[in-house]
Design an enzyme around this catalytic site. Structure first.
Site, PDB file in Angstrom:
ATOM      1  CG  ASP A  19      -1.734   0.862   1.132  1.00  0.00           C
ATOM      2  OD1 ASP A  19      -2.090   1.882   0.847  1.00  0.00           O
ATOM      3  OD2 ASP A  19      -2.757   1.272   2.150  1.00  0.00           O
ATOM      4  CG  HIS A  20       0.884   4.638  -3.537  1.00  0.00           C
ATOM      5  ND1 HIS A  20      -0.069   3.487  -3.657  1.00  0.00           N
ATOM      6  CD2 HIS A  20       0.299   5.501  -3.590  1.00  0.00           C
ATOM      7  CE1 HIS A  20      -1.513   4.965  -3.765  1.00  0.00           C
ATOM      8  NE2 HIS A  20      -0.754   5.811  -3.305  1.00  0.00           N
TER       9      HIS A  20
ATOM     10  CG  HIS B 241      -4.932   4.346  -0.152  1.00  0.00           C
ATOM     11  ND1 HIS B 241      -3.923   3.090   0.177  1.00  0.00           N
ATOM     12  CD2 HIS B 241      -5.629   4.520  -1.117  1.00  0.00           C
ATOM     13  CE1 HIS B 241      -3.745   3.095  -0.931  1.00  0.00           C
ATOM     14  NE2 HIS B 241      -4.166   3.904  -2.068  1.00  0.00           N
TER      15      HIS B 241
END
Length: 503
Positions: free
Chosen positions: A178-179, A241
């Site tokens: 998950d960037h 996110h």
């Protein structure tokens, strides 16, 4: 950051945008910082028929124009390419032979990382095919699998994906990337809380009134209407996110700064989320969809007018929700999250709203409105931290004005380069550090929490989806979610927050 062990990084979907826009530039930066091992190679894998030389040329498209020629040549010579049909198991002996050849030629141990930069439908097929030629076995070196989101599209598909991945790889081999979690300011949430004696003692229901998390985008679907219409804000942003941000904000102190300890505490937060039943969704969740509007004299089309979008679509491009975490620390503290497309600016931030002082000492006689302290943790853009507190205005009397005290991460640029999210996450995986990667049980728990909301939207056509003009902060009814307050309306500039607003 320390150097990783020698290995080969295998990128499936190497002809796609993610590889050339994010992964290869991130690897080049690691090369510049001398963080890649001396014995290291990248093997790009895709159906597109390319030679090693053609692949290297393609990868230079998004690299800087003024790179050091010697360093760039060294880096490009680490890149290799193999064309196979990744969905077909009979192609994988070819892949294995090529991998072993590259390893032997470059004196690299049989340590392999497999990065799935592919459509999600291949997330189960590729691991199966790797296992068919025993490339999942770590007998002769480590084997790691990086999986890009989405990790399923609902609770059932998430469970099925995890089950299938675990058929071929152990949980400690799987890195769900998950960037967002790779951003320096996200990681600093842990440092802000747990290394400062002025914050941790008041990080609870005794001193915090509510917590607000915003992730806004000024862009629309930008040609991805066909994909987005089957996704929406819940699947695209909230389930992954934003709930991960909630986990870091609300978690208990881990015993040690290690992957399992930190991820255990995040999981406990998800386990403590108060369920929102289907019949309660309209009370706690608001969804919206941007409609045609003028922004700076330009007519901007609405979501349903975008290419690939159903003209009668009920997919949310905006959502806001209120929820609670039922544990000792957060009892009674409301959490608010919102995200959307075509909002006034691109910004992601966490805002801690502290309770007001119990007695308004400088009250009406000084014509001063009582304000509460805020701690703003800005994740993007203008990354930094802002503390808002009251100060006396010069002159007679005790008129109080809210002022800002801020810190910007760019202030550290002279002494320490800030890595991008993909640089940090790739290096962490190379080092076997899964702290900033999502664990399977936490992913499933997040889906379990949001599934009743998605069920209600699907099953009850009377739940409204509100239109909001493109370029605004979402539907007006969103303000009704927050009791005793209002949403914060952030600007690009952090230091002058409340003085002037730059969008």
């Amino acid at each position: 950051m320390k150097q990783a062990e020698s290995h080969i990084l295998v990128i499936f979907g190497a002809s796609g945008d993610l590889t050339k826009r994010k992964l290869i530039p991130a690897l080049l930066e690691l090369e510049k910082q001398n963080l890649l091992p001396e014995a290291f190679a990248v093997l790009g894998v895709s159906r597109t028929n390319l030679s090693d030389k053609e692949f290297r040329q393609r990868m230079t498209e998004f690299l800087g124009k003024n790179e050091d020629e010697n360093l760039l040549e060294k880096f490009l010579n680490r890149l290799y390419y193999q064309s196979i049909s990744t969905a077909e198991s009979y192609e994988y002996p070819i892949l294995k032979d090529r991998l072993l050849t590259i390893a032997k030629e470059n004196l690299i141990p049989e340590n392999f990382i497999f990065y799935l930069s592919t459509p999600p439908q291949l997330y189960e097929i590729i691991p199966n095919n790797l296992a068919s030629v025993k490339l999942n076995k770590s007998d002769d070196g480590f084997r790691r699998l990086i999986v890009e989101k989405p990790f399923g599209t609902d609770l059932n598909s998430s469970r099925e994906l995890n089950k299938n991945l675990l058929n071929y790889f152990a949980e400690n081999q799987i890195y769900r990337i998950d960037h967002y979690l790779g951003k320096e300011s996200v990681q600093n949430l842990l440092v802000t809380r747990f290394s400062n004696g002025i914050f941790e003692p008041i990080w609870n229901h005794n001193f915090i009134h509510h917590i607000e998390i915003t992730s806004a985008e000024s862009l629309g679907v930008e040609g991805r209407g066909g994909y987005y219409d089957h996704s929406g804000a819940m699947r695209d942003m909230v389930q992954n996110h934003l709930l991960q941000l909630v986990g870091l904000v609300a978690m208990e102190p881990p015993v040690v700064v290690e992957a399992d300890a930190i991820r255990n505490e995040v999981l406990k937060v998800f386990q403590s989320l108060r369920p929102i039943r289907e019949e309660e969704v309209e009370k706690y969740v608001i969804r919206g969809q941007y409609i045609e509007s003028h922004i700076k004299n330009d007519l901007v089309k609405g979501y349903r007018q975008e290419g690939g979008v159903d003209p009668e679509s009920r997919t949310e491009t905006f959502m806001a929700m209120k929820f609670f975490i039922d544990n000792w620390r957060w009892a009674g503290v409301p959490f608010y999250i919102r995200t959307g497309k075509k909002l006034p600016t691109r910004v992601t931030e966490v805002v801690i709203h502290f309770k007001k002082t119990p007695h308004h000492l400088f009250g009406n006689q000084y014509n001063t409105e009582q304000t509460a302290n805020q701690l703003v943790i800005r994740i993007q853009p203008d990354e930094g931290i802002l503390l808002k507190f009251g100060m006396k205005v010069p002159g007679a009397g005790f008129r109080v004005q809210s002022v800002n005290m801020d810190f910007h991460y760019e202030d550290l640029a002279d002494s320490q380069r800030l890595p991008t999210a993909y640089e940090r996450l790739l290096l962490d995986c190379m080092q076997g550090d899964a702290t900033l990667y999502s664990r399977g049980d936490a992913v499933e728990k997040a889906w379990e929490y949001v599934q009743p909301i998605m069920n209600a939207w699907q099953n009850d056509p009377d739940i409204p989806i509100y239109g909001y003009p493109a370029g605004t902060w979402g539907p007006d009814v969103t303000d009704q979610l927050i009791e005793d307050g209002q949403w914060r309306y952030p600007c690009k500039n952090l230091s002058n927050d409340g003085t002037y607003c730059e969008l």
